[in-house]
Design a protein around this motif. Structure first.
Motif, short mmCIF file in Angstrom:
data_model
loop_
_atom_site.label_atom_id
_atom_site.label_comp_id
_atom_site.label_asym_id
_atom_site.label_seq_id
_atom_site.Cartn_x
_atom_site.Cartn_y
_atom_site.Cartn_z
N THR A 251 -129.22 -17.43 26.16
CA THR A 251 -128.65 -16.87 24.93
C THR A 251 -128.01 -15.50 25.16
O THR A 251 -127.04 -15.15 24.50
CB THR A 251 -129.72 -16.78 23.84
N PHE A 252 -128.56 -14.74 26.10
CA PHE A 252 -128.06 -13.37 26.30
C PHE A 252 -126.58 -13.36 26.70
O PHE A 252 -125.80 -12.59 26.15
CB PHE A 252 -128.86 -12.66 27.38
N ALA B 204 -124.43 -15.63 26.17
CA ALA B 204 -123.62 -16.12 25.04
C ALA B 204 -123.39 -14.99 24.03
O ALA B 204 -122.29 -14.84 23.50
CB ALA B 204 -124.31 -17.30 24.36
N ILE B 205 -124.42 -14.21 23.78
CA ILE B 205 -124.26 -13.09 22.84
C ILE B 205 -123.43 -11.98 23.46
O ILE B 205 -122.54 -11.42 22.83
CB ILE B 205 -125.64 -12.52 22.43
#
Lengths: 220, 220
Positions: free
Chosen positions: A67-68, A70-71
């Motif tokens: 997720t990191f 992607a963020i």
């Protein structure tokens, strides 16, 4: 209920010291380490974490976080909304604000079904960390949220919170963790042996120097 | 500073209602939706979220989470440590305790560089939710932790927190969100049209019935 602890282990100097602290407090048979693969630039960190856990004789659980990136890098819906001062170009695309909140929440979620109530992290609010998610006040607030949100009382231990780098070295020495320091990773350049020139290497060297202790990583 | 809001959008009835609430409060030009792909059993949820956001005319950001399945299913270091009552076999392997804490922390991390300070979630602590991470007390504690940990004051809005399912339907009606309800997903069986027999379908049907409103999803 046996007191068990889960330690956030990055493979660096601080989390390794925190791990040795946890082992002294809870006994190695009651300590687990959790390492996050979030796409960090220096993959050597993951290898270091594995080797540190092996040296400590405790299990190491590797949890992926996709997720990191992607963020941080790809999830930009509207570039014009991104205000310049909110993003530092020196930060990797895997940087997310408050990432220690994520790390600790995942560790708590991993710990919960195992009835592990002690969480340990090497974050510090002193001279070498300006991140607001490393402050004791933040950790206290998160601990309250985790305890309420999972209906289980957690304690988050931060043995390095108020220590200078020098004091962290002295703590590691007193815990018998110095040998393990040879297995840790600090260098921003990702080099092993370390470059000894980047800010991270210099900060580490300063701590060892002020403590009057030889860094086994540099000697190695 | 313009007030902007990021809404956690699952593609279900509650988060869709929360989205319409946010649009009424902040204006659709100031609202963003974030949907998590965490390996949920019913992939149709993601499609529903996309369609709901399109119907609302707001951007939808899809963020991947691979950590849940690693925690829930594969990261078991020692099966004997897992105490029976801590794990419910009815729960999917993607269930992690406190997952709303993770969702909201990621939304905050996404919102932070964009100077978005309002977070909106459809969680409720009333008759249809027994999860401790849905309680207002938990949300308040998390909001405090996020604000401290990212050095930015967040507000977490929970417009459905104290509403019954009937009241949620009436709120959706008053917000003009009923048409969008045809795009949402509720059925535990993952069926479209819904099975109308699983607990989720029955709870939804009861809410619409008590509100005296026809469910456009069932009619569709």
């Amino acid at each position: 209920m046996v007191d068990r602890a889960a330690v956030v282990l990055s493979g660096g100097q601080d989390s390794t010291t925190a791990l040795w602290w946890a082992i002294q407090k809870f006994g190695s048979e009651n300590v687990f380490t959790v390492t996050f693969d979030y796409g960090q630039r220096h993959r050597v960190e993951l290898e270091c974490a594995t080797r540190v856990a092996e040296a400590a004789g405790v299990p190491n659980i590797l949890l992926p976080i996709d997720t990191f990136s992607a963020i941080g890098g790809n999830a930009l819906v509207d570039a014009e909304l991104i205000v310049a001062e909110g993003r530092n170009s020196d930060l990797p695309t895997t940087f997310v604000p408050g990432r220690n909140l994520i790390f600790l929440t995942y560790v708590a979620a991993w710990a919960w079904p195992r009835k592990i109530q002690h969480l340990v992290t090497g974050v510090a609010q002193t001279d070498y960390s300006g991140y607001p998610d490393c402050r004791r006040e933040t950790i206290d607030a998160l601990c309250h949220a985790l305890s309420l949100g999972m209906d289980q009382e957690f304690t988050i231990h931060t043995p390095l919170m108020n220590l200078s780098k020098k004091e962290t070295v002295l703590l590691a020495e007193s815990l018998g963790a110095l040998d393990a320091m040879a297995l840790t990773h600090t260098c921003y350049q990702g080099e092993r042996p370390p470059c000894n020139e980047c800010p991270a290497c210099r900060l580490r060297a300063k701590g060892f120097e002020e403590a009057g202790v030889a860094d086994p990583l540099v000697l190695a």
